[in-house]
Write a protein that holds these residues in place. Structure first.
Motif, PDB file in Angstrom:
ATOM      1  N   TYR A   5       0.830  -1.208   0.000  1.00 40.57           N
ATOM      2  CA  TYR A   5       0.000   0.000   0.000  1.00 40.57           C
ATOM      3  C   TYR A   5       0.867   1.260   0.000  1.00 40.57           C
ATOM      4  N   ASP A   6       1.950   1.250   0.782  1.00 43.04           N
ATOM      5  CA  ASP A   6       2.872   2.388   0.808  1.00 43.04           C
ATOM      6  C   ASP A   6       3.460   2.647  -0.584  1.00 43.04           C
ATOM      7  N   ILE A   7       3.807   1.567  -1.274  1.00 41.63           N
ATOM      8  CA  ILE A   7       4.350   1.693  -2.629  1.00 41.63           C
ATOM      9  C   ILE A   7       3.286   2.243  -3.572  1.00 41.63           C
ATOM     10  N   GLN A   8       2.054   1.753  -3.434  1.00 44.28           N
ATOM     11  CA  GLN A   8       0.972   2.258  -4.272  1.00 44.28           C
ATOM     12  C   GLN A   8       0.765   3.750  -4.047  1.00 44.28           C
ATOM     13  N   GLN A   9       0.868   4.192  -2.805  1.00 49.13           N
ATOM     14  CA  GLN A   9       0.701   5.616  -2.501  1.00 49.13           C
ATOM     15  C   GLN A   9       1.842   6.438  -3.093  1.00 49.13           C
ATOM     16  N   LEU A  10       3.046   5.903  -3.060  1.00 44.97           N
ATOM     17  CA  LEU A  10       4.183   6.581  -3.674  1.00 44.97           C
ATOM     18  C   LEU A  10       3.959   6.730  -5.179  1.00 44.97           C
ATOM     19  N   LEU A  11       3.562   5.644  -5.818  1.00 50.26           N
ATOM     20  CA  LEU A  11       3.318   5.691  -7.265  1.00 50.26           C
ATOM     21  C   LEU A  11       2.179   6.645  -7.596  1.00 50.26           C
ATOM     22  N   LYS A  12       1.175   6.671  -6.743  1.00 54.49           N
ATOM     23  CA  LYS A  12       0.021   7.546  -6.941  1.00 54.49           C
ATOM     24  C   LYS A  12       0.443   9.022  -6.952  1.00 54.49           C
ATOM     25  N   GLU A  28       5.087  -6.760 -10.519  1.00 57.50           N
ATOM     26  CA  GLU A  28       6.191  -6.593 -11.463  1.00 57.50           C
ATOM     27  C   GLU A  28       6.119  -5.239 -12.160  1.00 57.50           C
ATOM     28  N   LEU A  29       4.920  -4.799 -12.488  1.00 54.14           N
ATOM     29  CA  LEU A  29       4.753  -3.486 -13.105  1.00 54.14           C
ATOM     30  C   LEU A  29       5.119  -2.372 -12.123  1.00 54.14           C
ATOM     31  N   MET A  30       4.764  -2.558 -10.859  1.00 54.67           N
ATOM     32  CA  MET A  30       5.154  -1.583  -9.836  1.00 54.67           C
ATOM     33  C   MET A  30       6.682  -1.500  -9.747  1.00 54.67           C
ATOM     34  N   GLU A  31       7.338  -2.650  -9.815  1.00 56.50           N
ATOM     35  CA  GLU A  31       8.806  -2.665  -9.768  1.00 56.50           C
ATOM     36  C   GLU A  31       9.388  -1.875 -10.938  1.00 56.50           C
ATOM     37  N   THR A  32       8.836  -2.067 -12.112  1.00 52.84           N
ATOM     38  CA  THR A  32       9.296  -1.335 -13.291  1.00 52.84           C
ATOM     39  C   THR A  32       9.105   0.166 -13.118  1.00 52.84           C
ATOM     40  N   GLU A  33       7.956   0.550 -12.583  1.00 56.62           N
ATOM     41  CA  GLU A  33       7.672   1.978 -12.364  1.00 56.62           C
ATOM     42  C   GLU A  33       8.622   2.585 -11.333  1.00 56.62           C
ATOM     43  N   ILE A  34       8.894   1.841 -10.269  1.00 52.19           N
ATOM     44  CA  ILE A  34       9.823   2.322  -9.238  1.00 52.19           C
ATOM     45  C   ILE A  34      11.211   2.522  -9.840  1.00 52.19           C
ATOM     46  N   GLN A  41      15.614  10.094 -11.171  1.00 52.78           N
ATOM     47  CA  GLN A  41      15.995  10.822  -9.956  1.00 52.78           C
ATOM     48  C   GLN A  41      14.816  11.519  -9.284  1.00 52.78           C
ATOM     49  N   LEU A  42      13.658  10.873  -9.328  1.00 49.40           N
ATOM     50  CA  LEU A  42      12.465  11.434  -8.691  1.00 49.40           C
ATOM     51  C   LEU A  42      12.235  10.882  -7.290  1.00 49.40           C
ATOM     52  N   ILE A  43      12.899   9.759  -6.964  1.00 46.28           N
ATOM     53  CA  ILE A  43      12.815   9.219  -5.605  1.00 46.28           C
ATOM     54  C   ILE A  43      14.231   8.981  -5.079  1.00 46.28           C
ATOM     55  N   GLU A  44      14.345   8.974  -3.769  1.00 48.12           N
ATOM     56  CA  GLU A  44      15.637   8.787  -3.111  1.00 48.12           C
ATOM     57  C   GLU A  44      16.072   7.326  -3.155  1.00 48.12           C
ATOM     58  N   THR A  45      17.351   7.115  -2.953  1.00 47.99           N
ATOM     59  CA  THR A  45      17.919   5.766  -2.962  1.00 47.99           C
ATOM     60  C   THR A  45      17.255   4.876  -1.905  1.00 47.99           C
ATOM     61  N   ALA A  46      17.041   5.415  -0.710  1.00 53.78           N
ATOM     62  CA  ALA A  46      16.438   4.622   0.369  1.00 53.78           C
ATOM     63  C   ALA A  46      15.028   4.179   0.007  1.00 53.78           C
ATOM     64  N   SER A  50      14.070   0.144  -0.486  1.00 54.34           N
ATOM     65  CA  SER A  50      13.047  -0.507   0.337  1.00 54.34           C
ATOM     66  C   SER A  50      11.867  -0.965  -0.520  1.00 54.34           C
ATOM     67  N   ALA A  51      11.490  -0.174  -1.514  1.00 55.73           N
ATOM     68  CA  ALA A  51      10.380  -0.556  -2.391  1.00 55.73           C
ATOM     69  C   ALA A  51      10.727  -1.806  -3.198  1.00 55.73           C
ATOM     70  N   ILE A  52      11.925  -1.843  -3.767  1.00 60.77           N
ATOM     71  CA  ILE A  52      12.340  -2.997  -4.579  1.00 60.77           C
ATOM     72  C   ILE A  52      12.414  -4.254  -3.717  1.00 60.77           C
ATOM     73  N   MET A  53      12.991  -4.145  -2.531  1.00 58.16           N
ATOM     74  CA  MET A  53      13.079  -5.317  -1.642  1.00 58.16           C
ATOM     75  C   MET A  53      11.693  -5.840  -1.287  1.00 58.16           C
ATOM     76  N   LEU A  54      10.789  -4.940  -0.952  1.00 59.40           N
ATOM     77  CA  LEU A  54       9.429  -5.331  -0.590  1.00 59.40           C
ATOM     78  C   LEU A  54       8.704  -5.963  -1.773  1.00 59.40           C
ATOM     79  N   LEU A  55       8.819  -5.367  -2.938  1.00 58.03           N
ATOM     80  CA  LEU A  55       8.150  -5.911  -4.121  1.00 58.03           C
ATOM     81  C   LEU A  55       8.679  -7.293  -4.476  1.00 58.03           C
ATOM     82  N   ARG A  56       9.984  -7.465  -4.438  1.00 58.29           N
ATOM     83  CA  ARG A  56      10.567  -8.772  -4.763  1.00 58.29           C
ATOM     84  C   ARG A  56      10.156  -9.834  -3.751  1.00 58.29           C
TER      85      ARG A  56
END
Length: 70
Positions: A5-12, A28-34, A41-46, A50-56
């Protein structure tokens, strides 16, 4: 980030709404978007890490669930 949900809110925040009806495809599509947001360079490294680890992790869990049903 602690939940999908946190990732969805970020993408939103960037106007990206993802729902194709298949949970694994959605993740998988969320991972591609992230990855795109990070490479632009629209989101920070942290946030990216965390988003990639959670999605995987979620993708792995979904695949295991799907495998155990068969």
């Amino acid at each position: 980030m602690k939940t999908i949900y946190d990732i969805q809110q970020l993408l939103k925040r960037f106007g990206s709404y993802i729902y194709v009806g298949d949970r694994i495809a959605d993740l998988e599509l969320m991972e591609t978007e992230i990855k795109e947001l990070y490479s632009s360079q629209l989101i920070e490294t942290a946030e990216f890490q965390s988003a990639i680890m959670l999605l995987r992790h979620e993708i792995r869990l979904e695949r295991e669930k799907k495998k155990s049903r068969n």
